[in-house]
Each structure stands twice: as C-alpha cells, then as structure tokens.
Design an enzyme around this catalytic site. Structure first.
Site, PDB file in Angstrom:
ATOM      1  N   CYS A   2      10.858  24.199  53.548  1.00  0.00           N
ATOM      2  CA  CYS A   2       9.904  23.525  54.427  1.00  0.00           C
ATOM      3  C   CYS A   2       9.086  24.542  55.226  1.00  0.00           C
ATOM      4  O   CYS A   2       9.633  25.351  55.986  1.00  0.00           O
ATOM      5  CB  CYS A   2      10.667  22.589  55.369  1.00  0.00           C
ATOM      6  SG  CYS A   2       9.609  21.859  56.617  1.00  0.00           S
ATOM      7  N   CYS A  15       9.561  24.245  59.042  1.00  0.00           N
ATOM      8  CA  CYS A  15      10.834  24.837  59.489  1.00  0.00           C
ATOM      9  C   CYS A  15      10.695  26.361  59.550  1.00  0.00           C
ATOM     10  O   CYS A  15      11.208  27.001  60.472  1.00  0.00           O
ATOM     11  CB  CYS A  15      11.974  24.450  58.550  1.00  0.00           C
ATOM     12  SG  CYS A  15      12.623  22.793  58.854  1.00  0.00           S
ATOM     13  N   ASP A  21      -3.493  23.526  63.659  1.00  0.00           N
ATOM     14  CA  ASP A  21      -3.565  23.282  62.219  1.00  0.00           C
ATOM     15  C   ASP A  21      -4.358  24.415  61.568  1.00  0.00           C
ATOM     16  O   ASP A  21      -5.378  24.846  62.101  1.00  0.00           O
ATOM     17  CB  ASP A  21      -4.242  21.929  61.954  1.00  0.00           C
ATOM     18  CG  ASP A  21      -4.014  21.437  60.536  1.00  0.00           C
ATOM     19  OD1 ASP A  21      -3.342  20.408  60.373  1.00  0.00           O
ATOM     20  OD2 ASP A  21      -4.515  22.078  59.588  1.00  0.00           O
ATOM     21  N   HIS A  51      14.532  19.087  61.477  1.00  0.00           N
ATOM     22  CA  HIS A  51      13.796  18.629  60.298  1.00  0.00           C
ATOM     23  C   HIS A  51      13.999  17.133  60.052  1.00  0.00           C
ATOM     24  O   HIS A  51      15.114  16.654  59.954  1.00  0.00           O
ATOM     25  CB  HIS A  51      14.254  19.419  59.061  1.00  0.00           C
ATOM     26  CG  HIS A  51      13.537  19.034  57.802  1.00  0.00           C
ATOM     27  ND1 HIS A  51      12.346  19.620  57.429  1.00  0.00           N
ATOM     28  CD2 HIS A  51      13.825  18.120  56.859  1.00  0.00           C
ATOM     29  CE1 HIS A  51      11.944  19.076  56.289  1.00  0.00           C
ATOM     30  NE2 HIS A  51      12.825  18.158  55.915  1.00  0.00           N
ATOM     31  N   ASN A  91       0.445  10.880  59.414  1.00  0.00           N
ATOM     32  CA  ASN A  91       0.351  10.432  58.034  1.00  0.00           C
ATOM     33  C   ASN A  91       1.767  10.275  57.499  1.00  0.00           C
ATOM     34  O   ASN A  91       2.600  11.175  57.642  1.00  0.00           O
ATOM     35  CB  ASN A  91      -0.423  11.453  57.190  1.00  0.00           C
ATOM     36  CG  ASN A  91      -1.864  11.600  57.653  1.00  0.00           C
ATOM     37  OD1 ASN A  91      -2.503  10.625  58.020  1.00  0.00           O
ATOM     38  ND2 ASN A  91      -2.362  12.833  57.668  1.00  0.00           N
ATOM     39  N   GLY A 130      -1.740  10.469  52.742  1.00  0.00           N
ATOM     40  CA  GLY A 130      -2.266  11.803  53.048  1.00  0.00           C
ATOM     41  C   GLY A 130      -1.245  12.787  53.585  1.00  0.00           C
ATOM     42  O   GLY A 130      -1.605  13.901  53.957  1.00  0.00           O
ATOM     43  N   HIS A 150       7.602  17.442  56.769  1.00  0.00           N
ATOM     44  CA  HIS A 150       8.341  17.660  58.012  1.00  0.00           C
ATOM     45  C   HIS A 150       7.529  16.869  59.037  1.00  0.00           C
ATOM     46  O   HIS A 150       6.338  17.160  59.235  1.00  0.00           O
ATOM     47  CB  HIS A 150       8.399  19.157  58.351  1.00  0.00           C
ATOM     48  CG  HIS A 150       9.123  19.493  59.622  1.00  0.00           C
ATOM     49  ND1 HIS A 150      10.191  20.387  59.666  1.00  0.00           N
ATOM     50  CD2 HIS A 150       8.938  19.061  60.897  1.00  0.00           C
ATOM     51  CE1 HIS A 150      10.618  20.490  60.929  1.00  0.00           C
ATOM     52  NE2 HIS A 150       9.856  19.697  61.696  1.00  0.00           N
ATOM     53  N   HIS A 185       5.309  15.343  61.665  1.00  0.00           N
ATOM     54  CA  HIS A 185       4.386  16.009  62.587  1.00  0.00           C
ATOM     55  C   HIS A 185       3.316  15.044  63.060  1.00  0.00           C
ATOM     56  O   HIS A 185       2.901  14.145  62.337  1.00  0.00           O
ATOM     57  CB  HIS A 185       3.731  17.231  61.934  1.00  0.00           C
ATOM     58  CG  HIS A 185       3.054  16.936  60.627  1.00  0.00           C
ATOM     59  ND1 HIS A 185       3.745  16.798  59.455  1.00  0.00           N
ATOM     60  CD2 HIS A 185       1.749  16.739  60.316  1.00  0.00           C
ATOM     61  CE1 HIS A 185       2.896  16.530  58.472  1.00  0.00           C
ATOM     62  NE2 HIS A 185       1.669  16.484  58.974  1.00  0.00           N
ATOM     63  N   HIS A 219      -0.587  14.861  64.449  1.00  0.00           N
ATOM     64  CA  HIS A 219      -1.847  15.572  64.578  1.00  0.00           C
ATOM     65  C   HIS A 219      -2.444  15.177  65.923  1.00  0.00           C
ATOM     66  O   HIS A 219      -2.690  13.988  66.160  1.00  0.00           O
ATOM     67  CB  HIS A 219      -2.843  15.157  63.488  1.00  0.00           C
ATOM     68  CG  HIS A 219      -2.421  15.493  62.087  1.00  0.00           C
ATOM     69  ND1 HIS A 219      -2.924  16.584  61.410  1.00  0.00           N
ATOM     70  CD2 HIS A 219      -1.561  14.877  61.233  1.00  0.00           C
ATOM     71  CE1 HIS A 219      -2.386  16.618  60.194  1.00  0.00           C
ATOM     72  NE2 HIS A 219      -1.564  15.597  60.065  1.00  0.00           N
TER      73      HIS A 219
HETATM   74  P1  5GP Z   1      -0.401  16.120  56.633  1.00  0.00           P
HETATM   75  O1  5GP Z   1      -1.450  16.170  55.563  1.00  0.00           O
HETATM   76  O2  5GP Z   1       0.994  16.277  56.046  1.00  0.00           O
HETATM   77  O3  5GP Z   1      -0.509  14.959  57.558  1.00  0.00           O
HETATM   78  O4  5GP Z   1      -0.670  17.381  57.554  1.00  0.00           O
HETATM   79  C1  5GP Z   1      -0.248  18.668  57.224  1.00  0.00           C
HETATM   80  C2  5GP Z   1      -1.153  19.632  57.918  1.00  0.00           C
HETATM   81  O5  5GP Z   1      -0.534  20.896  57.920  1.00  0.00           O
HETATM   82  C3  5GP Z   1      -2.523  19.804  57.233  1.00  0.00           C
HETATM   83  O6  5GP Z   1      -3.546  19.376  58.129  1.00  0.00           O
HETATM   84  C4  5GP Z   1      -2.586  21.300  56.927  1.00  0.00           C
HETATM   85  O7  5GP Z   1      -3.872  21.850  57.168  1.00  0.00           O
HETATM   86  C5  5GP Z   1      -1.522  21.890  57.838  1.00  0.00           C
HETATM   87  N1  5GP Z   1      -0.848  23.068  57.319  1.00  0.00           N
HETATM   88  C6  5GP Z   1      -0.368  23.249  56.057  1.00  0.00           C
HETATM   89  N2  5GP Z   1       0.216  24.450  55.961  1.00  0.00           N
HETATM   90  C7  5GP Z   1       0.095  25.053  57.172  1.00  0.00           C
HETATM   91  C8  5GP Z   1       0.504  26.322  57.671  1.00  0.00           C
HETATM   92  O8  5GP Z   1       1.100  27.160  56.998  1.00  0.00           O
HETATM   93  N3  5GP Z   1       0.209  26.593  58.966  1.00  0.00           N
HETATM   94  C9  5GP Z   1      -0.453  25.699  59.759  1.00  0.00           C
HETATM   95  N4  5GP Z   1      -0.696  26.061  61.016  1.00  0.00           N
HETATM   96  N5  5GP Z   1      -0.853  24.488  59.325  1.00  0.00           N
HETATM   97  C10 5GP Z   1      -0.578  24.169  58.034  1.00  0.00           C
HETATM   98 ZN    ZN Z   2      11.190  21.177  58.082  1.00  0.00          ZN
END
Ligand code: 5GP
Ligand code: ZN
Length: 112
Positions: A7, A10, A33, A49, A88, A94, A99, A101, A103
């Site tokens: 992950c 993590c 992000d 996690h 999401n 999306g 893990h 999170h 936004h």
């Molecule tokens: P999801 O699409 O799962 O709702 O959001 C995941 C977010 O994590 C995306 O907006 C993506 O840009 C961000 N993200 C993916 N990998 C990394 C990373 O290594 N570092 C950071 N800071 N953000 C990441």
């Molecule tokens: Zn995790």
C-alpha cells in the site's frame, strides 16, 4: 484486495515514500495529492490501514470521527473557509488507492 505491505499510503505513513506531511497526529496523517485537482488538494488518511469506506464496520466509528476532526484541523491550519471533502469508494467510483482517504479540496489558500 490490496495487501497492506503493497500500500502506497502505508509507505507514506511509514516514511518509506516521501511526501510533504502537512498534518499528523497519532491516528491521522495528511499530505498534498501528487496530482492536485484544486488550488489546495490534501489527502487525509488514517494511519491504520483500511481499504476504503466499504470495508468499515462498527469498530471504526472512532477512527471515522478522528478523520472528520482532522479535516477541521487541516482547514484551520491553512485558513480554508470553503472546501469540499470527497471519498471515492470502489474502483467504479474512481478509487485508485485502496487505503481509505478523504480528498480535501479548496479553491483558496496555498501550501508552502
Ligand atoms: P482516489 O482516486 O483513490 O480517490 O485517490 C487517490 C489519490 O492519490 C489520487 O488523487 C492520486 O493523485 C493520489 N496519489 C497516488 N499516488 C500518490 C503518491 O505517491 N503520493 C501522493 N501524494 N498522492 C498520490
Ligand atoms: Zn495502507
């Protein structure tokens, strides 16, 4: 199903992958992000996690409360008066990192 050891969040929490941690306490960590969709785009994650909203149960009530309070603390830290919070849940909606999170998106403020 993503294994905790694979992950990316993590690894950020464990400081194995670099990220600019903008807020941290015993339970929660927050960092910008990597691909921001707003002037301020911060990800707020529980240190424990959990794959996503879909995987939560009654035992996570306190964890979810702590995440929400962290939103307020991050918003306060960056003087954000207006912001949106998005979660999401599931790849069809999306979710790309499995893990849990939040936004935090805001058209105002900046991260130094
Ligand atoms: P999801 O699409 O799962 O709702 O959001 C995941 C977010 O994590 C995306 O907006 C993506 O840009 C961000 N993200 C993916 N990998 C990394 C990373 O290594 N570092 C950071 N800071 N953000 C990441
Ligand atoms: Zn995790």
């Amino acid at each position: 199903m993503i294994n905790k050891s694979d992950c990316i969040f993590c690894k950020i929490i464990d400081k194995e992958i670099p990220a600019k941690i903008v807020f941290e306490n015993k339970d929660v960590c927050a960092f910008p992000d990597i691909n921001p969709k707003a002037k301020v785009h911060i990800l707020i994650v529980p240190k424990e996690h959990r794959e996503g909203l879909f995987s939560l149960s009654e035992r996570d009530v306190e964890l979810v409360g702590k995440l929400m309070v962290s939103v307020a603390e991050v918003a306060k830290k960056f003087n954000l008066e207006s912001f949106r919070v998005i979660i999401n849940s599931g790849s069809g909606a999306g979710q790309s990192v499995f893990h849990l999170h939040l936004h935090l998106l805001s058209p105002e403020g900046f991260i130094v």
